[in-house]
Design an enzyme around this catalytic site. Structure first.
Site, PDB file in Angstrom:
ATOM      1  CB  VAL A 142     -13.125 -54.117 -19.791  1.00 59.84           C
ATOM      2  CG1 VAL A 142     -12.926 -53.450 -21.144  1.00 59.84           C
ATOM      3  CG2 VAL A 142     -13.593 -55.560 -19.973  1.00 59.84           C
ATOM      4  CB  ALA A 173     -11.171 -49.224 -16.291  1.00 60.47           C
ATOM      5  CE  LYS A 174     -18.927 -50.103 -13.687  1.00 60.26           C
ATOM      6  NZ  LYS A 174     -19.323 -48.748 -13.282  1.00 60.26           N
ATOM      7  N   GLY A 175     -15.032 -53.268 -13.795  1.00 55.44           N
ATOM      8  CA  GLY A 175     -14.768 -54.645 -13.382  1.00 55.44           C
ATOM      9  C   GLY A 175     -16.035 -55.308 -12.890  1.00 55.44           C
TER      10      GLY A 175
END
Ligand code: NAD
Length: 436
Positions: free
Chosen positions: A76, A121-123
């Site tokens: 995201v 952001a992050k995953g």
């Protein structure tokens, strides 16, 4: 022999969507409160609140026994208004899209608070690394890098390690990305091994920052660090480095815990000895520690130990309406992301317990990631000394800014941190979107 694709119903997937939704809900509420304080209108607030881009990918990966399993991954990009997206990627059985959305938003506010030229952001990949071999982990990481290649890059979105991911995986991730693009671009990922363009001090950076904020909070309460007792939940990358640094600074760390249980000594634990001892005994859990200088206690007992500072440095959602009344600390320093729910926060506030919020306290990692990103773009090398000096200076500046905003507006440190961060992003959004 034909391979079969297994549905995502193996033991690696145990989804508890609730925790992720709580984190997302709480981070949105913090932004809403800050927007109200700053008198930001609804349309601008909507631009701040909604993620810019999000992707869910299915990663077919061959396991060691020849089966192919379909893992799910998320990335995201919450905001790229101030710069490329920045944020780690975690491998965890409970990872879900809401959790990743909430964590991506936290990264936006953290980077803005520290005044870094990054968005958030992050995953996450839904998998349980404890049951996967090194080869399987490498194939999952490479498949994830492959799937994300069209949307990442040193000027687009820059991943890093997080829960259950490390520099080995960043090396696989970088290699796969560079093979796909045919370009050398070491700044596409941070937290790399030094030999591949990593930076000295990245491994200790989040814990070092947590320790610096802990000492600053103690001093603000007129408690001498040498007289202080600290309890740390989580003995991974963040918790163990914070413990080592606090021990080095002469602070007594009286309790530590990890997923296997806790260790306690009211006179202070010998942190270097414990860290050294479990380092030699995979899977490196505290239950392997054989020393007689520490009492064994449960994770629940740990949270209620009497101390000056409690540092939750494991996972989110541990200080809740149920656990907050049991906490026996004067100060909480949030090493983990989102360890306190909104209900838990309210109770801590009523009980007069001060909280140094996650977006300030654990920002050391992303600050040094920024130095690593710069190093890759400039093609130069930073020394450990300069990393530490500049990290400490940035953390101290951010702490001072949050404290003075909190005093000026008579709001909590968390609200003050969000007001500073939201104001910076809102200003950039309105400049970009203002009519010609
Ligand atoms: P990690 O995987 O290295 O360590 C997690 C630790 O928590 C391990 O010691 C694990 O055993 C422990 N743990 C898990 N469940 C537990 C439980 N129920 N009770 C007690 N301990 C438990 O992860 P990390 O990188 O140290 O990250 C920890 C937190 O800090 C996460 O919230 C992460 O998002 C956040 N964070 C990490 C960084 C970083 O640079 N690594 C930066 C900012 C924020």
């Amino acid at each position: 022999m034909a391979t079969t694709i297994e549905p995502r119903t193996t033991t690696t997937r145990v989804v508890d969507a609730k925790q992720g939704s709580v984190l997302l809900r709480d981070s949105q509420q913090n932004v809403r409160d800050a927007a109200e304080t700053l008198e930001i209108g609804r349309s601008l607030f909507n631009l701040l609140d909604q993620p810019e881009r999000e992707i869910t990918v299915t990663l077919p990966v061959e396991l060691d026994d020849g089966r192919v399993e379909a893992f799910t991954g998320y990335r995201v990009q919450h905001s790229r208004v101030l710069g490329p997206g920045k944020g780690g990627m975690r491998f965890h059985p409970d990872s879900d899209l809401d959790e990743v959305r909430g964590l991506a938003a936290l990264m936006t506010w953290k980077c803005a608070l520290l005044d870094l030229p990054f968005g958030g952001a992050k995953g996450g990949v839904v998998c349980d690394p404890s049951v996967l071999s090194t080869g399987e982990l490498a194939r999952i990481t490479r498949a994830f890098a492959n799937a994300l290649t069209p949307m990442i890059g040193s000027r687009e979105d820059v991943p890093a390690p997080d829960v259950n991911t490390d520099e080995r995986m960043m090396a696989w991730f970088l290699d796969e990305y560079e093979r796909r693009t045919g370009k050398h671009d070491p700044s596409v990922v941070t937290g790399k091994p030094i030999a591949l363009g990593g930076i000295p001090g990245r491994g200790e950076s989040t814990g070092r920052g947590v320790a610096l904020i802990t000492v600053a909070m103690l001093e603000r309460q007129w408690i001498k660090p040498r007289n202080a007792r600290v309890v740390i939940q989580g003995f991974g990358k963040v918790g163990s480095e914070a413990a080592k640094r606090l021990h080095e600074l002469g602070v007594k760390v009286i309790g530590i815990s990890d997923v296997s249980g806790g260790l306690y000594n009211p006179d202070g634990l010998d942190i270097p000895r414990i860290a050294q001892s479990i380092q030699c005994q995979p899977p490196k859990l505290l239950r392997e520690y054989g020393g007689e200088d520490a009492q064994r206690i449960s994770g629940e007992e740990m949270l209620s130990l009497e101390c000056d500072v409690l540092i939750p440095a494991a996972l989110e959602g541990v200080i809740t309406a149920e656990t907050a009344p049991q906490i026996n600390a004067k100060i909480i320093v949030e090493g983990a992301n989102g360890p306190t729910t909104a209900e838990g926060d309210r109770i801590l506030d009523e009980r007069g317990i001060l909280v140094a919020p996650d977006i300030l306290a654990n920002a050391g990692g992303v600050v040094v990631s920024y130095f690593e990103w710069l190093q890759g773009l400039q093609g130069n090398r930073w020394t450990l000394d300069s990393v530490r000096t500049q990290l400490d200076a940035r953390m101290r500046d951010a702490f001072e800014a949050v404290v003075s905003e909190s005093e000026r507006r008579k709001i909590s440190l968390r609200q003050a941190a969000y007001v500073i961060a939201v104001e910076r992003v809102a200003r950039a959004v309105s400049l970009r979107w203002s009519p010609m």
